[in-house]
Design an enzyme around this catalytic site. Structure first.
Site, PDB file in Angstrom:
ATOM      1  N   LEU A 197      48.736 -38.677  10.879  1.00  0.00           N
ATOM      2  CA  LEU A 197      49.899 -38.995  10.042  1.00  0.00           C
ATOM      3  C   LEU A 197      50.350 -37.795   9.216  1.00  0.00           C
ATOM      4  O   LEU A 197      49.533 -37.032   8.711  1.00  0.00           O
ATOM      5  CB  LEU A 197      49.564 -40.172   9.113  1.00  0.00           C
ATOM      6  CG  LEU A 197      49.120 -41.460   9.817  1.00  0.00           C
ATOM      7  CD1 LEU A 197      48.857 -42.558   8.775  1.00  0.00           C
ATOM      8  CD2 LEU A 197      50.132 -41.936  10.840  1.00  0.00           C
ATOM      9  N   MET A 228      58.754 -32.255  10.980  1.00  0.00           N
ATOM     10  CA  MET A 228      57.352 -32.690  10.921  1.00  0.00           C
ATOM     11  C   MET A 228      56.965 -33.312  12.260  1.00  0.00           C
ATOM     12  O   MET A 228      57.722 -34.117  12.816  1.00  0.00           O
ATOM     13  CB  MET A 228      57.178 -33.756   9.842  1.00  0.00           C
ATOM     14  CG  MET A 228      57.525 -33.274   8.480  1.00  0.00           C
ATOM     15  SD  MET A 228      56.043 -32.714   7.654  1.00  0.00           S
ATOM     16  CE  MET A 228      56.699 -32.300   6.051  1.00  0.00           C
ATOM     17  N   GLN A 283      63.649 -41.546  22.195  1.00  0.00           N
ATOM     18  CA  GLN A 283      62.728 -42.683  22.062  1.00  0.00           C
ATOM     19  C   GLN A 283      63.380 -43.808  21.255  1.00  0.00           C
ATOM     20  O   GLN A 283      63.293 -44.979  21.623  1.00  0.00           O
ATOM     21  CB  GLN A 283      61.439 -42.225  21.381  1.00  0.00           C
ATOM     22  CG  GLN A 283      60.564 -43.341  20.847  1.00  0.00           C
ATOM     23  CD  GLN A 283      59.219 -42.852  20.356  1.00  0.00           C
ATOM     24  OE1 GLN A 283      58.374 -42.495  21.159  1.00  0.00           O
ATOM     25  NE2 GLN A 283      59.005 -42.838  19.046  1.00  0.00           N
ATOM     26  N   HIS A 300      55.710 -39.792   9.074  1.00  0.00           N
ATOM     27  CA  HIS A 300      55.179 -41.160   9.162  1.00  0.00           C
ATOM     28  C   HIS A 300      55.185 -41.817   7.784  1.00  0.00           C
ATOM     29  O   HIS A 300      55.527 -42.988   7.644  1.00  0.00           O
ATOM     30  CB  HIS A 300      53.729 -41.146   9.653  1.00  0.00           C
ATOM     31  CG  HIS A 300      53.532 -40.604  11.023  1.00  0.00           C
ATOM     32  ND1 HIS A 300      52.837 -39.440  11.283  1.00  0.00           N
ATOM     33  CD2 HIS A 300      53.922 -41.079  12.231  1.00  0.00           C
ATOM     34  CE1 HIS A 300      52.804 -39.227  12.577  1.00  0.00           C
ATOM     35  NE2 HIS A 300      53.454 -40.191  13.182  1.00  0.00           N
TER      36      HIS A 300
HETATM   37  O1  PAF Z   1      56.419 -41.917  18.327  1.00  0.00           O
HETATM   38  C1  PAF Z   1      55.233 -42.198  18.566  1.00  0.00           C
HETATM   39  O2  PAF Z   1      54.335 -41.839  17.827  1.00  0.00           O
HETATM   40  C2  PAF Z   1      54.886 -43.011  19.807  1.00  0.00           C
HETATM   41  O3  PAF Z   1      55.707 -42.690  20.867  1.00  0.00           O
HETATM   42  C3  PAF Z   1      54.879 -44.528  19.552  1.00  0.00           C
HETATM   43  C4  PAF Z   1      56.250 -45.047  19.139  1.00  0.00           C
HETATM   44  C5  PAF Z   1      53.877 -44.859  18.455  1.00  0.00           C
HETATM   45  C6  PAF Z   1      54.476 -45.271  20.815  1.00  0.00           C
HETATM   46  O4  PAF Z   1      53.195 -44.893  21.238  1.00  0.00           O
END
Ligand code: PAF
Length: 291
Positions: free
Chosen positions: A33, A184, A153, A37
């Site tokens: 993290l 980051m 994503q 995050h």
């Molecule tokens: O972005 C990430 O860290 C990953 O692709 C996720 C969304 C946790 C899926 O494994």
């Protein structure tokens, strides 16, 4: 904060919380993290009664030659950070429970997954979409928080949620940057000081495209060329792609009418880094809901 390793136990905990009327926020992560995050976690803690964070280095989204084995893992540190942010539950499933040997169902979002990251990492978004669908089914959140740094994503997940009528609101959040502009990323940990310096070319190129856009340039060719030429000046960086694309479909643009996203990926000393900036649009480009 309670830590769950078993799917059934987390489910029972969430069921009780939902029965009490709590809203559930969810931040899916692969651990290691960082402030990016933590900004998602803070947003969820502010917005929702309870926040669940998952830590799962998802093998299904790594290609055979990729960094699954080396991916940074430090559960004790991550767990402490989550506790300090005041989350309700940390979910750390095993690969065996997430992908039992007889599992045979995958989620594909082919249109949005075929270009850019998807072209370079075949199967990557299939792994991401599948694990996120599974996590949404397990955690049953009202809201799930995703960073803009992984822009493609974010679009894939928004599309999947709309197409499968999943009862979760995807909340996009801006990229968090180091003071010198580097986005980051858990993979920044791989960079030695020299590579870290070279990696700055990525944000520098994107910021210069953004400045040109803000000064009135609307030709996507001109902006794409500018991205490539700034990145080309850094000999330690190898360009994977640099694109000016439609912010919702990711189709490459010729001319920017209603905003765009500038995306680029480079490799520096064996580390792949991605980044992007929005040009003239906000973050809430939700696809239309199906039905
Ligand atoms: O972005 C990430 O860290 C990953 O692709 C996720 C969304 C946790 C899926 O494994």
């Amino acid at each position: 904060m309670r830590t769950f390793h078993q799917i059934a136990e987390l489910r029972a905990h969430i069921r009780a919380a939902r029965d009490e009327g709590s809203t559930i926020g969810f931040v899916p992560t692969m651990g290691a993290l960082h402030e990016g995050h933590l900004s998602l976690i803070r947003r969820s803690v502010t917005d929702c009664d309870r926040t669940v964070v998952s830590i799962f280095v998802n093998p299904a989204q790594f290609g055979p030659q990729e960094d699954f084995a080396q991916y940074p893992r430090d559960l004790a540190r991550d767990s402490k950070l989550c506790q300090e942010e005041g989350i309700d539950a940390l979910f750390v499933p095993s690969a065996e429970d997430m992908y039992p040997p007889d599992a045979d169902t995958w989620i594909d979002v082919p249109g949005l997954s075929s270009s850019l990251e998807g072209a370079i990492r075949p199967g990557h978004f299939r792994g991401v979409a599948t694990v996120c669908a599974k996590l949404f089914n397990i955690v049953q959140p009202h809201r799930a928080y995703f960073g803009q740094k992984d822009y493609q994503q974010l679009l894939v997940i928004q599309r999947m949620v709309a197409d499968l009528n999943l009862p979760v609101t995807i909340v996009p959040s801006p990229t968090v940057r180091e003071p010198d502009g580097l986005a980051m990323s858990s993979r920044n940990a791989y960079l030695d000081p020299e590579a870290r310096k070279a990696a700055l070319v990525l944000s520098r190129a994107l910021m210069s495209a953004q400045a040109m856009y803000e000064a009135g340039t609307r030709s996507a060719h001109t902006l794409r060329d500018a991205l490539r030429s700034v990145i080309g000046e850094e000999h330690a960086a190898e360009l994977d792609y640099a694109e000016i694309a439609h912010p919702r479909t990711l189709e490459p643009l010729e001319y920017i009418e209603d905003g765009a996203v500038a995306l680029a990926a480079i490799r520096v000393a064996g580390t792949r880094l991605i980044d992007n900036v929005l040009l003239g649009v906000g973050l809430n480009h939700q696809p239309r809901r199906a039905g």
